[in-house]
Design a protein around this motif. Structure first.
Motif, PDB file in Angstrom:
ATOM      1  N   UNK A 223      80.889  13.633 -57.472  1.00 21.52           N
ATOM      2  CA  UNK A 223      81.223  13.823 -58.879  1.00 21.52           C
ATOM      3  C   UNK A 223      82.327  14.853 -59.108  1.00 21.52           C
ATOM      4  N   UNK A 224      82.448  15.840 -58.200  1.00 22.30           N
ATOM      5  CA  UNK A 224      83.409  16.910 -58.477  1.00 22.30           C
ATOM      6  C   UNK A 224      83.713  17.674 -57.204  1.00 22.30           C
ATOM      7  N   UNK A 225      84.977  18.060 -57.059  1.00 28.35           N
ATOM      8  CA  UNK A 225      85.390  19.004 -56.031  1.00 28.35           C
ATOM      9  C   UNK A 225      85.387  20.387 -56.676  1.00 28.35           C
ATOM     10  N   UNK A 226      84.274  21.067 -56.568  1.00 22.44           N
ATOM     11  CA  UNK A 226      84.102  22.329 -57.264  1.00 22.44           C
ATOM     12  C   UNK A 226      84.852  23.474 -56.628  1.00 22.44           C
ATOM     13  N   UNK A 227      84.672  24.644 -57.210  1.00 19.84           N
ATOM     14  CA  UNK A 227      85.349  25.833 -56.712  1.00 19.84           C
ATOM     15  C   UNK A 227      84.873  26.236 -55.334  1.00 19.84           C
ATOM     16  N   UNK A 228      83.616  25.993 -55.024  1.00 23.87           N
ATOM     17  CA  UNK A 228      83.066  26.439 -53.746  1.00 23.87           C
ATOM     18  C   UNK A 228      82.237  25.372 -53.054  1.00 23.87           C
ATOM     19  N   UNK A 229      82.137  24.160 -53.619  1.00 23.36           N
ATOM     20  CA  UNK A 229      81.328  23.110 -53.007  1.00 23.36           C
ATOM     21  C   UNK A 229      81.810  21.747 -53.476  1.00 23.36           C
ATOM     22  N   UNK A 230      81.426  20.741 -52.700  1.00 19.78           N
ATOM     23  CA  UNK A 230      81.623  19.342 -53.080  1.00 19.78           C
ATOM     24  C   UNK A 230      80.335  18.884 -53.758  1.00 19.78           C
ATOM     25  N   UNK A 231      80.394  18.596 -55.037  1.00 21.94           N
ATOM     26  CA  UNK A 231      79.199  18.303 -55.814  1.00 21.94           C
ATOM     27  C   UNK A 231      78.872  16.818 -55.748  1.00 21.94           C
ATOM     28  N   UNK A 232      77.676  16.533 -55.296  1.00 25.62           N
ATOM     29  CA  UNK A 232      77.174  15.166 -55.209  1.00 25.62           C
ATOM     30  C   UNK A 232      76.130  14.943 -56.303  1.00 25.62           C
ATOM     31  N   UNK A 233      76.236  13.814 -56.982  1.00 22.15           N
ATOM     32  CA  UNK A 233      75.250  13.441 -58.001  1.00 22.15           C
ATOM     33  C   UNK A 233      74.289  12.420 -57.397  1.00 22.15           C
ATOM     34  N   UNK A 234      73.031  12.798 -57.342  1.00 20.48           N
ATOM     35  CA  UNK A 234      71.997  11.937 -56.758  1.00 20.48           C
ATOM     36  C   UNK A 234      71.287  11.239 -57.911  1.00 20.48           C
ATOM     37  N   UNK A 235      71.391   9.902 -57.961  1.00 17.27           N
ATOM     38  CA  UNK A 235      70.785   9.107 -59.016  1.00 17.27           C
ATOM     39  C   UNK A 235      69.604   8.318 -58.456  1.00 17.27           C
ATOM     40  N   UNK A 236      68.527   8.267 -59.232  1.00 15.83           N
ATOM     41  CA  UNK A 236      67.335   7.523 -58.817  1.00 15.83           C
ATOM     42  C   UNK A 236      66.584   7.081 -60.062  1.00 15.83           C
ATOM     43  N   UNK A 237      65.671   6.127 -59.885  1.00 15.19           N
ATOM     44  CA  UNK A 237      64.940   5.518 -60.989  1.00 15.19           C
ATOM     45  C   UNK A 237      63.447   5.774 -60.833  1.00 15.19           C
ATOM     46  N   UNK A 250      62.151  14.921 -60.484  1.00 14.11           N
ATOM     47  CA  UNK A 250      63.286  15.790 -60.177  1.00 14.11           C
ATOM     48  C   UNK A 250      62.870  16.947 -59.275  1.00 14.11           C
ATOM     49  N   UNK A 251      61.685  17.470 -59.487  1.00 13.63           N
ATOM     50  CA  UNK A 251      61.193  18.558 -58.638  1.00 13.63           C
ATOM     51  C   UNK A 251      61.028  18.087 -57.197  1.00 13.63           C
ATOM     52  N   UNK A 252      60.452  16.914 -57.002  1.00 16.10           N
ATOM     53  CA  UNK A 252      60.255  16.388 -55.651  1.00 16.10           C
ATOM     54  C   UNK A 252      61.586  16.109 -54.960  1.00 16.10           C
ATOM     55  N   UNK A 253      62.532  15.544 -55.690  1.00 17.43           N
ATOM     56  CA  UNK A 253      63.832  15.206 -55.098  1.00 17.43           C
ATOM     57  C   UNK A 253      64.579  16.471 -54.677  1.00 17.43           C
ATOM     58  N   UNK A 254      64.641  17.460 -55.549  1.00 16.71           N
ATOM     59  CA  UNK A 254      65.359  18.691 -55.210  1.00 16.71           C
ATOM     60  C   UNK A 254      64.691  19.418 -54.044  1.00 16.71           C
ATOM     61  N   UNK A 255      63.380  19.444 -54.029  1.00 16.05           N
ATOM     62  CA  UNK A 255      62.681  20.109 -52.926  1.00 16.05           C
ATOM     63  C   UNK A 255      62.936  19.404 -51.601  1.00 16.05           C
ATOM     64  N   UNK A 256      62.916  18.065 -51.610  1.00 16.35           N
ATOM     65  CA  UNK A 256      63.143  17.316 -50.374  1.00 16.35           C
ATOM     66  C   UNK A 256      64.573  17.486 -49.873  1.00 16.35           C
ATOM     67  N   UNK A 257      65.556  17.446 -50.787  1.00 13.87           N
ATOM     68  CA  UNK A 257      66.959  17.602 -50.372  1.00 13.87           C
ATOM     69  C   UNK A 257      67.216  19.019 -49.879  1.00 13.87           C
ATOM     70  N   UNK A 258      66.605  20.008 -50.532  1.00 10.46           N
ATOM     71  CA  UNK A 258      66.772  21.402 -50.097  1.00 10.46           C
ATOM     72  C   UNK A 258      66.275  21.610 -48.680  1.00 10.46           C
ATOM     73  N   UNK A 259      65.236  20.886 -48.285  1.00 11.79           N
ATOM     74  CA  UNK A 259      64.746  21.028 -46.919  1.00 11.79           C
ATOM     75  C   UNK A 259      65.505  20.188 -45.914  1.00 11.79           C
ATOM     76  N   UNK A 260      66.022  19.022 -46.337  1.00 11.82           N
ATOM     77  CA  UNK A 260      66.646  18.100 -45.389  1.00 11.82           C
ATOM     78  C   UNK A 260      68.070  18.499 -45.027  1.00 11.82           C
ATOM     79  N   UNK A 261      68.882  18.888 -45.999  1.00 15.11           N
ATOM     80  CA  UNK A 261      70.289  19.162 -45.714  1.00 15.11           C
ATOM     81  C   UNK A 261      70.491  20.367 -44.797  1.00 15.11           C
ATOM     82  N   UNK A 262      69.919  21.539 -45.066  1.00 17.68           N
ATOM     83  CA  UNK A 262      70.121  22.656 -44.128  1.00 17.68           C
ATOM     84  C   UNK A 262      69.546  22.380 -42.745  1.00 17.68           C
ATOM     85  N   UNK A 263      68.439  21.631 -42.661  1.00 15.26           N
ATOM     86  CA  UNK A 263      67.861  21.313 -41.355  1.00 15.26           C
ATOM     87  C   UNK A 263      68.799  20.460 -40.525  1.00 15.26           C
TER      88      UNK A 263
END
Length: 329
Positions: A223-237, A250-263
């Motif tokens: 969605x955007x090339x930000x000042x300090x990051x490449x911003x990705x928009x995660x869409x789900x139904x 939204x809580x489950x999605x953010x928690x799962x992504x927070x654990x998966x990406x740094x790992x």
């Protein structure tokens, strides 16, 4: 003095006699009104039953049953008044109502406007009782659609009374109008990370979360090339599209992504600012050929200012040379 008292006493006797004569009419009028009250209750139940058999929403049944009950009670009041006051005929009564109708119309203009708007809302059904809507600064669950106003219960358990005319003429967002609802969260990754690999990892992570729909499938967009990051928009139904499920998803999605990406070695950068001169970088940055703070990668990078000063200090006294420009005050 005796004449005045006798006249007063005679007048009181006449009034008392008139009241005694009017008692049967009053009792009959009250009885008639009670009968009409029973008829109004029966009419109300009949309208609700007919509306339910016709498959109409509960709000329509409630409003039209109330209108039917009020009409019957109004007729009962008119009949009772004509019985209690025999000199009051139906023609004179309706004439008086016609004369005062204009004044009543102006006085109760807002009430009639809200009444008409409530009927149109129930007929057109842009939303129903139990839907979650957003109107202006208010968001919540529709608890009741009355003749004058609609009752909205907010998510923090407060009641908002919104006039029907305001809901009918202004914009209203119905969150539960459809079976599915799309949600989105924004996640930032580092500029040196692989976008395709991050997208694949996020989609794989979403498949393991319960409550998300596989059809329509989730998507990840840059969605955007930000000042300090490449911003990705995660869409789900999700299904159902109510507020509670949306927040929990939204809580489950953010928690799962927070654990998966740094790992997996992806960076989740936070806002930072770094000021670098043309010949100055930190020695702890690592390999000069893999700059990550915005400098172009190159193999012939000049040494940093700290390294140049250290080299000058090490070679100055032993080599016998004078002070270099970097050592001069």
């Amino acid at each position: 003095m005796n004449l005045e008292l006798s006249a007063m006493w005679a007048r009181l006797q006449n009034m008392l006699q008139g009241f005694i004569v009017a008692i049967p009419n009053v009792l009959i009028g009250l009885l008639i009104f009670l009968i009409f009250m029973v008829i109004a209750r029966l009419a109300r139940n009949a309208v609700i039953s007919v509306a339910q058999r016709a498959g109409q929403p509960r709000g329509i049944a409630l409003v039209f049953s109330r209108i039917a009950s009020w009409v019957v009670l109004g007729v009962g009041v008119l009949v009772a008044l004509t019985v209690i006051f025999p000199t009051l005929t139906a023609a004179s009564l309706f004439g008086a109502l016609g004369v005062s109708g204009v004044a009543i119309g102006f006085a109760f203009k807002d009430i009639f406007q809200n009444l008409l708007a409530g009927l149109l809302i129930l007929i057109t059904r842009p939303f129903r009782i139990g839907d979650q809507i957003v109107s202006g600064n208010h968001e919540g669950v529709v608890e009741d659609i009355q003749v004058r106003a609609t009752l909205l219960r907010t998510y923090d358990n407060r009641q908002v009374v919104i006039p029907n005319s305001e809901l009918y003429t202004n914009r209203v967002t119905v969150n539960t109008a459809y079976d599915h609802r799309r949600l989105a969260v924004t996640v930032g990754i580092g500029y040196g990370d692989d976008i395709a690999a991050a997208r694949a990892l996020i989609l794989k992570t979403l498949q393991e979360i319960d409550g998300l729909l596989a059809d329509p499938a989730p998507t990840v967009l840059v969605r955007e090339l930000g000042d300090f990051s490449v911003n990705l928009e995660v869409r789900f139904w999700i299904n159902p599209p109510v507020r509670r499920e949306a927040v929990e998803a939204q809580d489950l999605v953010l928690e799962a992504i927070k654990g998966a990406l740094p790992a997996a070695g992806f960076d989740l950068p936070f806002p930072t600012q770094q000021v670098l001169f043309h010949d100055q970088t930190e020695i702890t940055d690592g390999d000069r050929e893999r700059q990550r703070e915005g400098w172009p990668a190159r193999g012939d990078n000049p040494p940093s200012r700290q390294a140049a000063q250290r080299e000058t200090r090490d070679s100055g006294p032993s080599g016998g040379g004078g002070p270099t420009p970097a050592q001069r005050p």
